[in-house]
Design a protein around this motif. Structure first.
Motif, PDB file in Angstrom:
ATOM      1  N   PHE A 188      -5.435   9.127  -3.804  1.00  0.00           N
ATOM      2  CA  PHE A 188      -4.217   8.465  -4.272  1.00  0.00           C
ATOM      3  C   PHE A 188      -3.415   9.373  -5.202  1.00  0.00           C
ATOM      4  CE2 PHE A 188      -6.640   4.280  -3.618  1.00  0.00           C
ATOM      5  CZ  PHE A 188      -6.099   4.121  -2.348  1.00  0.00           C
ATOM      6  N   THR A 189      -4.101  10.202  -5.981  1.00  0.00           N
ATOM      7  CA  THR A 189      -3.393  11.138  -6.863  1.00  0.00           C
ATOM      8  C   THR A 189      -2.630  12.168  -6.047  1.00  0.00           C
ATOM      9  OG1 THR A 189      -5.076  10.886  -8.604  1.00  0.00           O
ATOM     10  CG2 THR A 189      -3.657  12.831  -8.712  1.00  0.00           C
ATOM     11  N   SER A 193       0.248   7.998  -5.093  1.00  0.00           N
ATOM     12  CA  SER A 193       0.169   6.545  -5.150  1.00  0.00           C
ATOM     13  C   SER A 193      -0.615   6.132  -6.394  1.00  0.00           C
ATOM     14  CB  SER A 193      -0.507   6.002  -3.878  1.00  0.00           C
ATOM     15  OG  SER A 193      -0.527   4.601  -3.870  1.00  0.00           O
ATOM     16  N   TYR A 194       0.012   6.249  -7.549  1.00  0.00           N
ATOM     17  CA  TYR A 194      -0.679   6.002  -8.808  1.00  0.00           C
ATOM     18  C   TYR A 194      -0.965   4.516  -9.029  1.00  0.00           C
ATOM     19  CZ  TYR A 194       0.867  10.778  -9.503  1.00  0.00           C
ATOM     20  OH  TYR A 194       1.081  12.118  -9.346  1.00  0.00           O
ATOM     21  N   ALA A 196      -2.033   2.505  -6.827  1.00  0.00           N
ATOM     22  CA  ALA A 196      -3.276   2.215  -6.119  1.00  0.00           C
ATOM     23  C   ALA A 196      -4.492   2.605  -6.947  1.00  0.00           C
ATOM     24  CB  ALA A 196      -3.301   2.955  -4.777  1.00  0.00           C
TER      25      ALA A 196
END
Length: 251
Positions: A188-189, A193-194, A196
């Motif tokens: 996610f990083t 997509s922080y 998430a």
């Protein structure tokens, strides 16, 4: 002649279909019981080889190479599966992982052999190789090395009281949870997509709340909290460093 990536993906697709969707459970049970005497072992191996006719013909591979593909994949698949059902070393997951890695390596090697439009030197000079290497290294770094680092940090904060009796079970299960958590956080990083990441942490907190609430010793709660936060910090920092490295490489 088809390019390497197209050929490999089509081979992997056939492998996935034959190994997981076209292999009934009773075939697996018979192979484990009868081993080399199992007709299903031979049928399953032949199926893997023959099924490659579909992508081979679609990609217009010549018949000499097709015959080589079928022979190599059939024989190696038989040998690898026979090893898997005959060995008793390691746990079930280890045997499964080694089995799949060997099959994939055979398909990669076969695709290299068949494809004349790509050489190893071209692959090494590919524009995306440095980024791919960096990301692969990051995923390897957040698994076992990070677990060792977390273990060293937690050793400075021993659990007191009767909670020590539960540590072994928690650490064994917690290591796997940590692996999955760090893989998700790093992924996610890297994709930005922080939000998430917050969801992952919230979900883990909810599932862990019952254990922490039942714990009669505060040290257990602190132990688990320190482990979780260290895991998140390390993974996030690695993800940020990879992103910075990728940006520098692009510039």
């Amino acid at each position: 002649m088809s390019d390497f990536s197209t050929l490999l993906v089509s081979f992997l697709l056939i492998h996935t279909l034959c190994d997981f969707y076209l292999q009934p459970k009773h075939w697996i049970e018979e192979k484990e019981e009868k081993k080399h005497r199992s007709p299903k072992l031979y049928l399953h191996s032949i199926l893997h080889g023959v099924a490659l006719l579909v992508p081979a013909l679609a990609l217009k591979i010549d018949w000499i190479n097709i015959a080589s593909i079928i022979s190599i994949v059939t024989i190696t698949h038989f040998a690898i599966d026979l090893w898997k059902v005959s060995t008793t070393k390691g746990d079930a997951f280890s045997r499964f992982a080694i089995d799949q890695i060997l099959h994939v390596l055979v398909l990669i090697t076969t695709a290299f052999y068949i494809t004349d439009s790509i050489a190893i030197t071209e692959l090494l000079q590919h524009d995306k190789l440095p980024e791919t290497t960096m990301i692969t290294f990051a995923y390897l770094l957040i698994l076992k090395p990070t677990s060792v680092a977390i273990g060293c940090i937690l050793s400075k904060y021993p659990i007191s009281g009767n909670e020590k009796e539960n540590v072994n079970g928690l650490v064994a299960g917690g290591e796997l949870i940590g692996y999955l958590e760090r893989i998700l956080i790093l992924t996610f990083t890297l994709v930005g997509s922080y939000a998430a990441i917050g969801f992952v942490l919230a979900a883990k907190s909810i599932f862990r709340f019952g254990e922490l609430n039942k714990s009669s010793d505060r040290s257990m709660a602190e132990y688990m909290l320190i482990g979780s936060l260290v895991s998140v910090v390390i993974t996030t920092l690695i993800g940020i460093l990879v992103i910075l490295g990728l940006d520098i490489g692009i510039e």
